[in-house]
Write a protein that holds these residues in place. Structure first.
Motif, PDB file in Angstrom:
ATOM      1  N   GLY A  22       0.928  -1.241  -0.063  1.00  0.00           N
ATOM      2  CA  GLY A  22      -0.088   0.142   0.147  1.00  0.00           C
ATOM      3  C   GLY A  22       0.938   1.116  -0.046  1.00  0.00           C
ATOM      4  N   ILE A  23       0.135   2.328  -0.125  1.00  0.00           N
ATOM      5  CA  ILE A  23       0.879   3.842  -0.202  1.00  0.00           C
ATOM      6  C   ILE A  23       1.567   3.916   1.217  1.00  0.00           C
ATOM      7  CG2 ILE A  23      -1.195   5.101   0.413  1.00  0.00           C
ATOM      8  CD1 ILE A  23       1.511   6.125  -2.108  1.00  0.00           C
ATOM      9  N   THR A  24       1.129   3.513   2.232  1.00  0.00           N
ATOM     10  CA  THR A  24       1.395   3.952   3.600  1.00  0.00           C
ATOM     11  C   THR A  24       2.898   2.877   3.717  1.00  0.00           C
ATOM     12  OG1 THR A  24       0.329   2.345   4.636  1.00  0.00           O
ATOM     13  CG2 THR A  24      -0.346   4.330   4.724  1.00  0.00           C
ATOM     14  N   ASP A  25       2.901   1.644   3.095  1.00  0.00           N
ATOM     15  CA  ASP A  25       4.125   1.083   3.147  1.00  0.00           C
ATOM     16  C   ASP A  25       5.307   1.614   2.253  1.00  0.00           C
ATOM     17  OD1 ASP A  25       2.633  -1.236   4.534  1.00  0.00           O
ATOM     18  OD2 ASP A  25       1.882  -1.938   2.340  1.00  0.00           O
ATOM     19  N   ILE A  26       5.025   2.113   0.959  1.00  0.00           N
ATOM     20  CA  ILE A  26       5.926   2.717   0.234  1.00  0.00           C
ATOM     21  C   ILE A  26       6.528   3.997   0.833  1.00  0.00           C
ATOM     22  CG2 ILE A  26       6.362   3.703  -1.913  1.00  0.00           C
ATOM     23  CD1 ILE A  26       4.211   1.702  -3.035  1.00  0.00           C
ATOM     24  N   LEU A  27       5.365   4.827   1.386  1.00  0.00           N
ATOM     25  CA  LEU A  27       5.967   6.097   1.950  1.00  0.00           C
ATOM     26  C   LEU A  27       6.859   5.903   3.175  1.00  0.00           C
ATOM     27  CD1 LEU A  27       5.826   9.254   1.995  1.00  0.00           C
ATOM     28  CD2 LEU A  27       3.518   8.914   3.106  1.00  0.00           C
ATOM     29  N   GLY A  28       6.142   4.920   3.890  1.00  0.00           N
ATOM     30  CA  GLY A  28       7.049   4.596   5.212  1.00  0.00           C
ATOM     31  C   GLY A  28       8.328   4.096   5.150  1.00  0.00           C
ATOM     32  N   LEU A  29       8.597   3.431   4.156  1.00  0.00           N
ATOM     33  CA  LEU A  29       9.808   2.700   3.898  1.00  0.00           C
ATOM     34  C   LEU A  29      10.543   3.945   3.173  1.00  0.00           C
ATOM     35  CD1 LEU A  29      11.322  -0.090   4.020  1.00  0.00           C
ATOM     36  CD2 LEU A  29      10.457  -0.528   1.582  1.00  0.00           C
ATOM     37  N   LEU A  30      10.264   4.775   2.401  1.00  0.00           N
ATOM     38  CA  LEU A  30      10.983   5.707   1.726  1.00  0.00           C
ATOM     39  C   LEU A  30      11.431   6.691   2.763  1.00  0.00           C
ATOM     40  CD1 LEU A  30       9.043   6.540  -1.672  1.00  0.00           C
ATOM     41  CD2 LEU A  30      11.355   5.607  -1.193  1.00  0.00           C
ATOM     42  N   LEU A  31      10.541   7.012   3.821  1.00  0.00           N
ATOM     43  CA  LEU A  31      10.789   7.952   4.994  1.00  0.00           C
ATOM     44  C   LEU A  31      11.969   7.154   5.791  1.00  0.00           C
ATOM     45  CD1 LEU A  31       7.438   9.420   5.953  1.00  0.00           C
ATOM     46  CD2 LEU A  31       9.442  10.734   4.968  1.00  0.00           C
ATOM     47  N   TYR A  32      11.652   6.161   6.013  1.00  0.00           N
ATOM     48  CA  TYR A  32      12.647   5.406   7.080  1.00  0.00           C
ATOM     49  C   TYR A  32      14.058   5.333   6.251  1.00  0.00           C
ATOM     50  CZ  TYR A  32      15.219   1.889   9.637  1.00  0.00           C
ATOM     51  OH  TYR A  32      15.881   1.267  10.597  1.00  0.00           O
ATOM     52  N   ILE A  33      14.159   4.952   4.877  1.00  0.00           N
ATOM     53  CA  ILE A  33      15.386   4.725   4.489  1.00  0.00           C
ATOM     54  C   ILE A  33      15.992   6.175   4.131  1.00  0.00           C
ATOM     55  CG2 ILE A  33      16.461   4.140   2.201  1.00  0.00           C
ATOM     56  CD1 ILE A  33      14.594   1.683   2.156  1.00  0.00           C
ATOM     57  N   GLY A  34      15.204   7.044   3.908  1.00  0.00           N
ATOM     58  CA  GLY A  34      15.896   8.390   3.683  1.00  0.00           C
ATOM     59  C   GLY A  34      16.325   8.971   4.986  1.00  0.00           C
ATOM     60  N   GLY A  35      15.678   8.569   5.959  1.00  0.00           N
ATOM     61  CA  GLY A  35      15.966   9.480   7.455  1.00  0.00           C
ATOM     62  C   GLY A  35      17.218   8.856   7.978  1.00  0.00           C
ATOM     63  N   LEU A  36      17.149   7.274   7.540  1.00  0.00           N
ATOM     64  CA  LEU A  36      18.282   6.794   8.301  1.00  0.00           C
ATOM     65  C   LEU A  36      19.471   7.100   7.411  1.00  0.00           C
ATOM     66  CD1 LEU A  36      19.687   4.508  10.014  1.00  0.00           C
ATOM     67  CD2 LEU A  36      18.858   2.702   8.395  1.00  0.00           C
ATOM     68  N   SER A  37      19.603   6.901   6.211  1.00  0.00           N
ATOM     69  CA  SER A  37      20.589   7.593   5.406  1.00  0.00           C
ATOM     70  C   SER A  37      21.078   9.012   5.470  1.00  0.00           C
ATOM     71  CB  SER A  37      20.370   7.495   3.892  1.00  0.00           C
ATOM     72  OG  SER A  37      19.676   6.326   3.532  1.00  0.00           O
ATOM     73  N   PHE A  38      20.079   9.885   5.847  1.00  0.00           N
ATOM     74  CA  PHE A  38      20.436  11.260   6.213  1.00  0.00           C
ATOM     75  C   PHE A  38      21.005  11.381   7.448  1.00  0.00           C
ATOM     76  CE2 PHE A  38      19.669  15.883   6.415  1.00  0.00           C
ATOM     77  CZ  PHE A  38      19.608  16.381   5.079  1.00  0.00           C
ATOM     78  N   GLU A  39      20.772  10.777   8.561  1.00  0.00           N
ATOM     79  CA  GLU A  39      21.344  10.579   9.788  1.00  0.00           C
ATOM     80  C   GLU A  39      22.678   9.857   9.610  1.00  0.00           C
ATOM     81  OE1 GLU A  39      20.450   9.588  14.368  1.00  0.00           O
ATOM     82  OE2 GLU A  39      19.257   8.739  12.888  1.00  0.00           O
TER      83      GLU A  39
END
Length: 168
Positions: A22-39
Motif C-alpha cells: 500500500g501507499i503507507t508501506d511505500i511512503l513509510g519505507l521511503l521515509l525510513y530509508i531516507g531518514g536513516l541515510s540522512f542521519e
C-alpha cells in the motif's frame, strides 16, 4: 509505540492483510530509508570533520560543509524522519480492518482509526519533543552560541542555515 502496537496484534490477523503493498508501506519505507541515510551521512561527515581537525587538516571551529551546510542539525532531522517512516508503516496496518480488529477498535469506526493514527504518531512526536525542547537542539545551540556567538562567520552560518529542515 507503533512497533509495540503492531507486536501486540495476534499473528493470525496479519494473514488477513492484503498482499499488495500500500501507499503507507511505500511512503513509510521511503521515509525510513531516507531518514536513516540522512542521519548516518550527517554523523559520518561530523566524525570525519572531527578526525581531520585532530590531525590538523583544517582549523575550522564548527562544521559548515556537507549536510551541515543545509541544516544545523541534519542528524536530528534524519532521526525524526526515520521515526516518522516507522510510524507511517505501522499506521497503515493499525488503521486497516485487521489492525482495528486486533486492537479491539473495529466497532469504533472513525474514532478507532484516529486512535490508531495517534498510537503510530506517538514515537515521532516524542522524539521531536525531546530533540526540540529537552536535549539535542537546545543543548547544542546553547553550547555553540556560548562558544562562537560573537563571531561573524558563526552568526552568518546560523542566519543562513535552517535549524532543522534542510534547505534545498
Amino acid at each position: 509505540m507503533p512497533v509495540l502496537a503492531l507486536n501486540s496484534l495476534p499473528a493470525s490477523l496479519f494473514s488477513t492483510l492484503p498482499a499488495a503493498i500500500g501507499i503507507t508501506d511505500i511512503l513509510g519505507l521511503l521515509l525510513y530509508i531516507g531518514g536513516l541515510s540522512f542521519e548516518v551521512t550527517a554523523d559520518r561527515q561530523k566524525n570525519k570533520w572531527v578526525q581531520e581537525k585532530k590531525s590538523k587538516k583544517h582549523n575550522e571551529e564548527f562544521l559548515t560543509r556537507g549536510l551541515w551546510s543545509k541544516s544545523r542539525h541534519p542528524n536530528y532531522f534524519g532521526e525524526v524522519t526515520l521515526w516518522t517512516g516507522i510510524a507511517t508503516l505501522a499506521g497503515g496496518v493499525l488503521v486497516s480492518n485487521a489492525g482495528q480488529v486486533g486492537m479491539g477498535l473495529a466497532a469504533s469506526g472513525l474514532l478507532g482509526k484516529a486512535a490508531a493514527v495517534g498510537m503510530a504518531g506517538v514515537s515521532p512526536a516524542f522524539v521531536s519533543f525531546l530533540l526540540f525542547k529537552v536535549s539535542g537542539i537546545p543543548l547544542s545551540e546553547g553550547k555553540y552560541d556560548k562558544r562562537y556567538g560573537e563571531r561573524k562567520d558563526y552568526q552568518e552560518w546560523k542566519k543562513n542555515t535552517p535549524m532543522f529542515f534542510p534547505k534545498l
